[in-house]
Motif scaffolding. Structure first.
Motif, PDB file in Angstrom:
ATOM      1  N   LYS A  90       0.839  -1.196   0.000  1.00  0.00           N
ATOM      2  CA  LYS A  90       0.000   0.000   0.000  1.00  0.00           C
ATOM      3  C   LYS A  90       0.878   1.252   0.000  1.00  0.00           C
ATOM      4  O   LYS A  90       1.924   1.297   0.652  1.00  0.00           O
ATOM      5  N   ASP A  91       0.469   2.248  -0.762  1.00  0.00           N
ATOM      6  CA  ASP A  91       1.120   3.553  -0.895  1.00  0.00           C
ATOM      7  C   ASP A  91       2.388   3.518  -1.744  1.00  0.00           C
ATOM      8  O   ASP A  91       3.028   4.565  -1.932  1.00  0.00           O
ATOM      9  N   ALA A  92       2.788   2.356  -2.264  1.00  0.00           N
ATOM     10  CA  ALA A  92       3.956   2.307  -3.150  1.00  0.00           C
ATOM     11  C   ALA A  92       3.660   3.050  -4.442  1.00  0.00           C
ATOM     12  O   ALA A  92       2.507   3.236  -4.844  1.00  0.00           O
ATOM     13  N   GLY A  93       4.733   3.436  -5.116  1.00  0.00           N
ATOM     14  CA  GLY A  93       4.605   4.097  -6.409  1.00  0.00           C
ATOM     15  C   GLY A  93       5.541   5.280  -6.511  1.00  0.00           C
ATOM     16  O   GLY A  93       5.971   5.834  -5.500  1.00  0.00           O
ATOM     17  N   PRO A  94       5.873   5.696  -7.733  1.00  0.00           N
ATOM     18  CA  PRO A  94       6.859   6.753  -7.943  1.00  0.00           C
ATOM     19  C   PRO A  94       6.247   8.145  -7.852  1.00  0.00           C
ATOM     20  O   PRO A  94       5.060   8.345  -8.143  1.00  0.00           O
ATOM     21  N   PRO A  95       7.052   9.153  -7.488  1.00  0.00           N
ATOM     22  CA  PRO A  95       6.614  10.549  -7.579  1.00  0.00           C
ATOM     23  C   PRO A  95       6.583  11.002  -9.034  1.00  0.00           C
ATOM     24  O   PRO A  95       6.974  10.237  -9.935  1.00  0.00           O
ATOM     25  N   PRO A  96       6.149  12.229  -9.315  1.00  0.00           N
ATOM     26  CA  PRO A  96       6.071  12.693 -10.707  1.00  0.00           C
ATOM     27  C   PRO A  96       7.409  12.576 -11.444  1.00  0.00           C
ATOM     28  O   PRO A  96       8.457  12.973 -10.931  1.00  0.00           O
ATOM     29  N   HIS A  97       7.365  12.017 -12.652  1.00  0.00           N
ATOM     30  CA  HIS A  97       8.563  11.820 -13.453  1.00  0.00           C
ATOM     31  C   HIS A  97       8.156  11.621 -14.907  1.00  0.00           C
ATOM     32  O   HIS A  97       6.972  11.478 -15.226  1.00  0.00           O
ATOM     33  N   THR A  98       9.145  11.592 -15.771  1.00  0.00           N
ATOM     34  CA  THR A  98       8.935  11.255 -17.183  1.00  0.00           C
ATOM     35  C   THR A  98      10.008  10.259 -17.598  1.00  0.00           C
ATOM     36  O   THR A  98      11.015  10.077 -16.914  1.00  0.00           O
ATOM     37  N   ASP A 114      14.238  -2.277   6.377  1.00  0.00           N
ATOM     38  CA  ASP A 114      15.556  -1.683   6.571  1.00  0.00           C
ATOM     39  C   ASP A 114      16.520  -1.982   5.417  1.00  0.00           C
ATOM     40  O   ASP A 114      17.736  -1.822   5.556  1.00  0.00           O
ATOM     41  N   LEU A 115      15.988  -2.396   4.266  1.00  0.00           N
ATOM     42  CA  LEU A 115      16.845  -2.728   3.128  1.00  0.00           C
ATOM     43  C   LEU A 115      17.632  -1.505   2.673  1.00  0.00           C
ATOM     44  O   LEU A 115      17.069  -0.413   2.506  1.00  0.00           O
ATOM     45  N   LYS A 116      18.918  -1.675   2.441  1.00  0.00           N
ATOM     46  CA  LYS A 116      19.762  -0.609   1.917  1.00  0.00           C
ATOM     47  C   LYS A 116      19.963  -0.810   0.418  1.00  0.00           C
ATOM     48  O   LYS A 116      20.301  -1.897  -0.031  1.00  0.00           O
ATOM     49  N   GLN A 117      19.755   0.269  -0.340  1.00  0.00           N
ATOM     50  CA  GLN A 117      19.940   0.203  -1.784  1.00  0.00           C
ATOM     51  C   GLN A 117      21.435   0.165  -2.127  1.00  0.00           C
ATOM     52  O   GLN A 117      22.268   0.704  -1.402  1.00  0.00           O
ATOM     53  N   SER A 118      21.753  -0.483  -3.237  1.00  0.00           N
ATOM     54  CA  SER A 118      23.127  -0.478  -3.717  1.00  0.00           C
ATOM     55  C   SER A 118      23.351   0.771  -4.557  1.00  0.00           C
ATOM     56  O   SER A 118      22.429   1.299  -5.185  1.00  0.00           O
ATOM     57  N   GLY A 119      24.584   1.253  -4.581  1.00  0.00           N
ATOM     58  CA  GLY A 119      24.912   2.422  -5.384  1.00  0.00           C
ATOM     59  C   GLY A 119      24.614   3.720  -4.669  1.00  0.00           C
ATOM     60  O   GLY A 119      23.857   3.764  -3.694  1.00  0.00           O
ATOM     61  N   THR A 120      25.222   4.793  -5.156  1.00  0.00           N
ATOM     62  CA  THR A 120      25.033   6.127  -4.579  1.00  0.00           C
ATOM     63  C   THR A 120      23.937   6.869  -5.330  1.00  0.00           C
ATOM     64  O   THR A 120      23.529   6.483  -6.434  1.00  0.00           O
ATOM     65  N   ASP A 121      23.484   7.981  -4.729  1.00  0.00           N
ATOM     66  CA  ASP A 121      22.488   8.812  -5.401  1.00  0.00           C
ATOM     67  C   ASP A 121      23.022   9.340  -6.724  1.00  0.00           C
ATOM     68  O   ASP A 121      22.283   9.419  -7.720  1.00  0.00           O
ATOM     69  N   GLN A 122      24.304   9.677  -6.757  1.00  0.00           N
ATOM     70  CA  GLN A 122      24.894  10.194  -7.990  1.00  0.00           C
ATOM     71  C   GLN A 122      24.917   9.115  -9.086  1.00  0.00           C
ATOM     72  O   GLN A 122      24.638   9.394 -10.260  1.00  0.00           O
ATOM     73  N   GLN A 123      25.232   7.885  -8.701  1.00  0.00           N
ATOM     74  CA  GLN A 123      25.247   6.803  -9.677  1.00  0.00           C
ATOM     75  C   GLN A 123      23.851   6.527 -10.219  1.00  0.00           C
ATOM     76  O   GLN A 123      23.660   6.281 -11.418  1.00  0.00           O
ATOM     77  N   MET A 124      22.844   6.574  -9.332  1.00  0.00           N
ATOM     78  CA  MET A 124      21.473   6.324  -9.781  1.00  0.00           C
ATOM     79  C   MET A 124      20.988   7.451 -10.687  1.00  0.00           C
ATOM     80  O   MET A 124      20.321   7.195 -11.712  1.00  0.00           O
ATOM     81  N   THR A 125      21.317   8.683 -10.361  1.00  0.00           N
ATOM     82  CA  THR A 125      20.933   9.804 -11.216  1.00  0.00           C
ATOM     83  C   THR A 125      21.545   9.666 -12.606  1.00  0.00           C
ATOM     84  O   THR A 125      20.888   9.905 -13.624  1.00  0.00           O
ATOM     85  N   ALA A 126      22.814   9.244 -12.659  1.00  0.00           N
ATOM     86  CA  ALA A 126      23.472   9.044 -13.950  1.00  0.00           C
ATOM     87  C   ALA A 126      22.793   7.939 -14.753  1.00  0.00           C
ATOM     88  O   ALA A 126      22.620   8.057 -15.983  1.00  0.00           O
ATOM     89  N   GLN A 161      19.529   9.104 -16.267  1.00  0.00           N
ATOM     90  CA  GLN A 161      19.763   9.878 -17.482  1.00  0.00           C
ATOM     91  C   GLN A 161      20.036   8.962 -18.670  1.00  0.00           C
ATOM     92  O   GLN A 161      19.550   9.208 -19.781  1.00  0.00           O
ATOM     93  N   ARG A 162      20.789   7.883 -18.456  1.00  0.00           N
ATOM     94  CA  ARG A 162      21.115   6.972 -19.558  1.00  0.00           C
ATOM     95  C   ARG A 162      19.889   6.225 -20.066  1.00  0.00           C
ATOM     96  O   ARG A 162      19.808   5.919 -21.265  1.00  0.00           O
ATOM     97  N   VAL A 163      18.953   5.905 -19.169  1.00  0.00           N
ATOM     98  CA  VAL A 163      17.759   5.173 -19.606  1.00  0.00           C
ATOM     99  C   VAL A 163      16.609   6.108 -19.962  1.00  0.00           C
ATOM    100  O   VAL A 163      15.524   5.650 -20.310  1.00  0.00           O
ATOM    101  N   GLY A 164      16.823   7.421 -19.864  1.00  0.00           N
ATOM    102  CA  GLY A 164      15.808   8.377 -20.301  1.00  0.00           C
ATOM    103  C   GLY A 164      14.752   8.719 -19.277  1.00  0.00           C
ATOM    104  O   GLY A 164      13.652   9.143 -19.643  1.00  0.00           O
ATOM    105  N   MET A 165      15.053   8.554 -17.987  1.00  0.00           N
ATOM    106  CA  MET A 165      14.101   8.886 -16.931  1.00  0.00           C
ATOM    107  C   MET A 165      14.515  10.187 -16.260  1.00  0.00           C
ATOM    108  O   MET A 165      15.699  10.433 -16.040  1.00  0.00           O
ATOM    109  N   GLN A 166      13.518  11.022 -15.929  1.00  0.00           N
ATOM    110  CA  GLN A 166      13.820  12.305 -15.323  1.00  0.00           C
ATOM    111  C   GLN A 166      12.767  12.648 -14.279  1.00  0.00           C
ATOM    112  O   GLN A 166      11.556  12.579 -14.551  1.00  0.00           O
TER     113      GLN A 166
END
Length: 344
Positions: free
Chosen positions: A223-231, A310-322, A325-330
């Protein structure tokens, strides 16, 4: 067709419905609504013996079993498919299938679209949303099947689907000599699965497996899962298997419950929220590639359940942002009105 296309939701309760070869067909996406990119139909196969003889298409095709059991033949391979199985059939690859259980429910999609025009040209409007009485719907004239197949992309083998009944002899398939992409089948219980963003993601089709045509994942969401506004640069399709969502797409608030398909064109600002206790979704991207966000930054799931809090994501915020951009999500700098404390 260059006109902009709009997001929409259509359900198996209010879609057009047709009868053909003793099956109920409900088109939920067609070429006109998707700029020719995609078509999608839900089928209920009433006789338990339905299914076409060997043929191929100039489009990539996928079939997903919701209920029941089928046997698929594609490119010389055989796949026994029960609930939760995807069968991916690349373009110009021979295929056929039999329905092994009455009232099997299948999702059938093509990219690019066009096959729905063949169906609607040959079928008759359904009097009710269940398969017809076996043998009660007339077969279309052979000349019409031949012409519609030529116009809308159905290439017959030794027999003509919708005109000739399937037999053991006319359902044999051979490996393709023109398309190196291979057909395959995979079940959600055996496919790779990842935990990410509070969701269990199961990878059913990647861009690599489909020659870049599409990717497909199953999401198991709380419940309540889902992404914020994006393209993103891909068209996105969501089919709700279980549960209920509220979406905002292109500024329009939409509701999608079990049996609904939502189509979100590329570069359309959108978000969604799961309103039910849990939800199961099929999530398509056309063309493929978005699945890299999950496979590269998700955590391999240890079991087929929701991820621990308490799951921790792999990778940094900078890596995910990059990678975004490569897959066309913003991400889009708009208020997340689905999570501002209001459930209207």
């Amino acid at each position: 067709m260059n006109e902009p296309i709009s997001p929409y939701v259509l359900t198996n309760e209010n879609s057009p419905a047709f009868w053909l070869i003793d099956n109920l067909w409900m088109p939920l996406a067609g070429s006109f609504l998707t700029n020719g990119n995609f078509c999608f139909m839900e089928q209920v196969c009433g006789t338990g013996i339905g299914g076409p003889p060997t043929h191929s298409h100039p489009s990539d095709e996928g079939l997903y079993v919701l209920e029941g059991h089928c046997t698929f033949n594609a490119g010389g391979e055989t796949v026994k498919a029960g609930p939760g199985t995807l069968v991916s059939v690349p373009r110009l690859v021979e295929h056929s299938f039999t329905v092994d259980a009455p009232n099997s429910r299948l999702l059938n999609f093509y990219t690019p679209g066009g096959f729905e025009m063949l169906l609607m040209s040959l079928a008759m409007p359904a009097a009710e949303r269940k398969p017809p009485v076996p043998g009660s719907t007339p077969m279309p004239p052979r000349w019409m099947v031949e012409e519609c197949s030529r116009e809308f992309g159905q290439i017959a083998g030794v027999a003509l689907p919708f005109a000739d009944p399937p037999t053991k002899e006319n359902m044999v398939t051979k490996p393709s000599t023109v398309n190196p992409i291979k057909p395959y089948g995979v079940n959600v219980n055996n496919a790779r699965a990842y935990w990410s963003q509070g969701v269990l993601w199961t990878i059913l089709a990647t861009a690599e497996q489909t020659g870049g045509s599409y990717s497909l994942m199953e999401e198991f969401c709380p419940k309540d899962a889902g992404p914020p506004p994006h393209t993103h640069e891909q068209d996105e399709v969501i089919y709700v298997i279980e549960g209920e969502l509220t979406m905002i797409a292109g500024g329009t608030r939409l509701n999608a419950k079990a049996g609904a398909l939502a189509y979100i064109p590329a570069r359309c600002v959108h978000s969604f929220r799961v309103d039910s206790h849990q939800a199961r979704l099929l999530n398509f991207y056309l063309p493929g590639g978005f699945e890299r966000v999950i496979t590269e930054f998700g955590v391999p799931a240890k079991s087929r359940v929701l991820p621990p809090a308490d799951l921790k994501q792999s990778g940094t915020d900078q890596q995910m942002t990059a990678l975004f951009q490569r897959v066309g999500m913003q991400a889009v700098a708009l208020p997340d009105s689905l999570r501002d404390g209001s459930r209207k």
